[in-house]
Motif scaffolding. Structure first.
Motif, short mmCIF file in Angstrom:
data_model
loop_
_atom_site.label_atom_id
_atom_site.label_comp_id
_atom_site.label_asym_id
_atom_site.label_seq_id
_atom_site.Cartn_x
_atom_site.Cartn_y
_atom_site.Cartn_z
N SER A 20 0.82 -1.22 0.00
CA SER A 20 0.00 0.00 0.00
C SER A 20 0.85 1.27 0.00
N THR A 131 -4.71 0.70 -1.62
CA THR A 131 -4.53 0.91 -3.06
C THR A 131 -5.91 0.96 -3.70
N SER A 133 -7.34 -0.92 -5.78
CA SER A 133 -7.99 -2.22 -5.94
C SER A 133 -7.13 -3.31 -5.31
N ASP A 135 -6.24 -6.04 -6.73
CA ASP A 135 -5.26 -6.47 -7.73
C ASP A 135 -3.98 -5.64 -7.68
N GLU A 136 -4.12 -4.37 -7.28
CA GLU A 136 -2.96 -3.49 -7.23
C GLU A 136 -1.98 -3.91 -6.14
N TYR A 137 -2.50 -4.47 -5.01
CA TYR A 137 -1.60 -4.98 -3.97
C TYR A 137 -0.68 -6.04 -4.55
N GLU A 138 -1.28 -6.99 -5.29
CA GLU A 138 -0.49 -8.08 -5.84
C GLU A 138 0.51 -7.57 -6.87
N ARG A 139 0.07 -6.62 -7.70
CA ARG A 139 0.98 -6.08 -8.72
C ARG A 139 2.20 -5.43 -8.06
N ARG A 140 1.95 -4.65 -7.01
CA ARG A 140 3.06 -3.95 -6.33
C ARG A 140 3.99 -4.94 -5.64
N SER A 143 6.10 -6.59 -8.23
CA SER A 143 7.04 -5.68 -8.91
C SER A 143 8.31 -5.46 -8.09
N ASP A 176 -3.47 6.22 -4.68
CA ASP A 176 -3.38 6.11 -6.14
C ASP A 176 -2.51 7.22 -6.72
#
Length: 199
Positions: A20, A131, A133, A135-140, A143, A176
């Motif tokens: 986050s 975040t 969404s 999905d954004e937690y997983e993307r970050r 990464s 965001d």
């Protein structure tokens, strides 16, 4: 017995799932906030890593000392983290030290610890960082490229559980846009400070 602390309560509690952006946000709050604010130094039973300084990065306590201070009620919150066998917590003396200096206390802690703090400081300024969404937690997390799949999955499960407690916090901050999220938190702190002086 009611151990809660009454106003004015210059304690800010920041929580949010892995990914986050808590670490980045904290650094910006400490540099950008119009109200004086200091990060509370946690105590831990974890041994110091290279270049870590006692009293600056953590208060490093032996397991016996930590347990003794826990039994004495010296912590505002404490927990064993990630079943690691190591305990972390925030000492009441650390909160008092910062408040005595005239600053706000910033606690960047997990949900379990935050709920403990809110029991003692029911008027704390609690902030839940999110975040846009799930999905954004997983993307970050992915990464970063620093954690195994097992660790990522564990952190995602923890994030799902932590999100269930978001309603326990006074303020929800969507990260965001970093500058906007930081400004939103700084605005909240400044508004609370004005409220204290208005009473």
């Amino acid at each position: 017995m009611n151990n809660s602390v009454k106003d004015p309560c210059r304690v800010a509690v920041l929580s949010g799932p892995s990914g986050s952006g808590k670490t980045t946000i904290v650094g910006r709050i400490l540099s950008d906030s119009a109200v004086p604010i200091q990060m509370a130094v946690s105590a831990t039973t974890r041994p110091p890593r290279q270049n870590e300084v006692d009293g600056t990065h953590y208060y490093f306590l032996s397991s016996d000392e930590f347990q003794a201070r826990r039994d004495a009620g010296d912590f505002v919150e404490c927990a064993e983290v990630h079943r690691s066998g190591f305990w972390y917590g925030t000492l009441k003396s650390e909160v008092q030290r910062i408040q005595d200096s005239g600053s706000w206390v910033l606690l960047e802690i997990d949900v379990e610890g935050a709920l403990q703090v809110m029991q003692i400081y029911p008027d704390a300024t609690s902030l839940f960082l999110m975040t846009p969404s799930v999905d954004e937690y997983e993307r970050r997390l992915r990464s970063r490229g620093t954690e195994s799949e097992e660790v990522i999955q564990r952190r995602l499960r923890t994030a799902a559980e932590e999100l269930k407690s978001a309603d326990s916090y006074r303020h929800h901050i969507i990260n965001d846009d970093l500058d906007r999220a930081v400004q939103e938190i700084c605005d909240v702190l400044e508004a609370r400070e004005k409220d204290f002086y208005a009473r």
